[in-house]
Design an enzyme around this catalytic site. Sequence first.
Site, PDB file in Angstrom:
ATOM      1  CB  ALA A  77      34.729 117.726 101.531  1.00  0.00           C
ATOM      2  CG  HIS A 122      33.088 120.195  93.156  1.00  0.00           C
ATOM      3  ND1 HIS A 122      33.753 120.364  91.968  1.00  0.00           N
ATOM      4  CD2 HIS A 122      34.048 120.202  94.129  1.00  0.00           C
ATOM      5  CE1 HIS A 122      35.058 120.449  92.202  1.00  0.00           C
ATOM      6  NE2 HIS A 122      35.263 120.367  93.509  1.00  0.00           N
ATOM      7  CG  HIS A 152      35.500 123.555  97.034  1.00  0.00           C
ATOM      8  ND1 HIS A 152      36.429 124.303  96.365  1.00  0.00           N
ATOM      9  CD2 HIS A 152      35.642 122.282  96.570  1.00  0.00           C
ATOM     10  CE1 HIS A 152      37.109 123.525  95.524  1.00  0.00           C
ATOM     11  NE2 HIS A 152      36.640 122.288  95.652  1.00  0.00           N
ATOM     12  CD  GLU A 153      33.825 119.357  98.409  1.00  0.00           C
ATOM     13  OE1 GLU A 153      33.534 118.608  97.453  1.00  0.00           O
ATOM     14  OE2 GLU A 153      34.974 119.784  98.599  1.00  0.00           O
TER      15      GLU A 153
END
Length: 986
Positions: A359, A398, A394-395
């Site tokens: 991703a 960010h 996770h993304e």
Amino acid sequence: MSPNHSSTLTFTNRTGLFSSKKRIICTMVIFCLFITIVGICVYQLTYAEVGSSWTSTQVEEKRFKTQENFRLPNTLKPIHYKLNLIPYLNPTKNFSMDGDVKIHIRCDQSTDRIVLNIKNISVIKTNVQLWDVSEDEKKIVGIECQVYDLKRDLYSIFVNESLIEGRFYEIFIPYRAILNDQLVGFYRSSYIDKGTNETRWLGITQFSPTDARRAFPCFDEPAFKAEFEVSLGRLENMTTLSNMNLVKTVPFDEEDMRGWVWDHYAKSLPMSTYVVGFAVTDFAHIVSSCNSTLSSSSSLMTMSQPKFSIWARPDAINQTKYAGNIGPRILRYFEEYFGIKFPLPKQDMIGVPDHRFSAMENWGMITYRELVIFYDPDYSSDSDKRRIADVVSHELGHQWFGNLVTPAWWSDLWLKEGFASYVQYLGVNYVEPDWKMLDLFVLNEVQKVFQLDALNNSHPISIPVNHPDEINRIFDDISYSKGCSIIRMMDHFLTSKTFKQGVTNYLNKWKFNNTEQNDLWESLTQVAHQDGTLDPNLTVGQIMDTWTLQKGFPVIHVKRNYETGCVCFLQSKFSLTNETTTTEEYRWYIPISYTTPEFNSDFTLTVPQFWILPNETSVKKNLTGFLDESDWFIVNIQTTGYYRVNYDTQNWILITTQLQLEPEEIHTVNRAQLIDDVMTLSRASLLTYDLALNLTLYLPNTNEMEYLPWQSYFNNLKHLSYMLQNCPAYSNFKEYVLSQLISEYNRLGFLEREFDSVLEKSHRVHILKWACNIGHIDCIQNSVDLFANWMSNRSKKFQNIIPVNLRSIVYCTAIRNGSTEEWEFAKNKYLQVNVASEKDRILTALACSQNETILTSYLNAAVTPNTFVRKQDSRNVLQRIASSSDIGKRLTFQFLQKEWPRIRLYFGAGLSIAKVINGAIAVRLKSESDLKDIENFKMKYSGEFGFGERAVDEAIEIVRTNVHWMKNSYQTVANWLKKTRFTGTE
């Protein structure tokens, strides 16, 4: 012209030139060549083209005779980009793209040039314009020349008069480019419309880390943050997306562009080029709610209300519901955790048919490989579901770490990847608490990265990088897994309250800006001193620099005096072979937590009881009153410290005894770590294998039922299995493994039970995997029968009676023990199925074949265009063939050696071989001839591995350690297996 043709024209003492007929023809040829060269020069005056070499004047060459440096100068600062793009998603137009960019810049230091990054772009040089916009009226600035530096991806515009410090300028650059098929920059992807059987094309971006320059001329470094206004041209039947919300759509003015419209997007917040994103697709979408609240404390902060949308192929949009459910909830959780609102008006998540990574966190427009965002309960397993949650979390992490606050340069990549990898566990734990993600962290991150970080070819977390290949190299387990492991260590030694507040202060102070790791240390130190959780004479920077600026990790040697109650702690750098290529001493600030049956026996106190300092070779503590001579002693509670622990032999025996009697008295995470430590310390010859293998015998003897200790055990068995394969001791090894797991195999059964927890299901999968792999008859027969029943239902196109969580085992086992018929059946199912996780599962199973002809054909398909293997899956196919068996390893390594130029050409910029050469091949190589082969492989293709160069060096070191193990440990293990009696293996 070469010397042997010098007689074509002959001068005599007479005036004039005498030519034969041949000479006249040669003269005409030379004239034609001259005309051609003139034409090329005229073209070069019009376009600065990436694909060709650039011949500059002597003045221009002199200007570029500088030290090899791939960085941009700091003389200019971009403030705003206005970007217009028209991608032609049509093979008849060669997937070309027209674009122009207008960049508003501030001059911070007087200079005679504007230097930008550019790659595989043709600039229309005659239309490039530059203005001074400091006053109300624009003033044209004269351009002297334009130069492209192919090697360094630099495009320089030299001006007639120097740009003046403090003034503002605007540069306009029109250009042309190609939507490539390399999965980088602005690239093309496609899918087959199931209804019409037509190929549907789309355009998508992957700019991280250094590929925005492939889509538009830019300051392609993270520190050059700017605002972006993006306008995308499209056909009326398509849709576009970008980082910000759509403002308006207007038709093209040009008569020859009927049916085309412009989508104009809102101006963005300041962001780095690598998180800019845009897409042109015909996808469908669903909108998810962002209205959920977390707790009573949520009322202390007004939550954002972004429009949260999930985009996918129309025939797969129903598979995005799970991601659409957890995405907004995780976003909400992070808003509360960080105490900072998500700053954008919308958040799109897009499932892409082809993606270089899992991703990409483009701000407000996250792209995902379909595998990590599509979920169908009829086809997706529990592990598929967990992978989706991991990557989504996770993304979204960010959006704060990386997007809101960005590392100033890639040397501190870990500041964004380490944090995103850490908070992903917090986000998943919030939406799926039954999964016990915080315990799984040690297994998935700490123990995994220990293997890489033990190598001499490892690298510090924070490391200088310059070339794009160097930058790509550090997108590895050190930046991700070690990064998040030391962050977790900080969370515990500072306490979570202090850590969270320090992180929030850091994000607030530096939002929309760039940082280095010292900025994080400063924010954490300030709060830690205020809270009293850190010695006022010590800073976080002093501690953490010892973990980020040097490679490797320590092993703590614990030696007890059983008469006095005194315990001695010594630190040293851990090495698998105790061989080092440097005299450098490694020392760390090490937080020491511990437990005894009388102190911290519930394993909850993870703050350090004391520190070992870098200038201390050893520390002695008197634990009289807490520790009797018959008590076990365990250091590193819940593995919160990033280090291994080795005890004296007597303490290991006391721990083993406790495990054999009442293992539950020791925390599950520490049981897993004890297994990992004792097996790895034996591998490094710091302990005897007799002691280590004797400890593992507690697993069946006490009916250990927890997933973590068993999985830690299986992870360590892999190395023994690789070393013993094709050796006399392997039959005894299989008998040992089967005796270990047979009680769990019988307890769990082959098929799932309604009351099984998620972790029990995962536990069963790994028990069955090992049982089938080592030849347990019942496991193999069950798998073969289930697969045969599936094959017999050919008339029912997609019906699959095999339980979803067992499919990976059943498919692989049946194909391994089957013929071409089973392989072709599975391949056909791959072509038919519409669920990415099932496709991936079948691709993996196809690698399980033992037929060399089939595997060789499969290897070729992986690196050949227009086969059933998509380019994004090619590396995984190579890896899975190599890791499936000894036959697969041998064939894959031979294939790499023979076909490397072809493989390199096929993958281009997107090539990364670390998981193939390290994780699949090198771990299985163990002879001197293997070592010579891999060294010759590196020598033969030296300089052709791109950012895989370090991976090859690591692979060579792994093989050396395996050769060392065979010489020093094989016979010890073989003797133990021979003398130890194993029962109950059926």
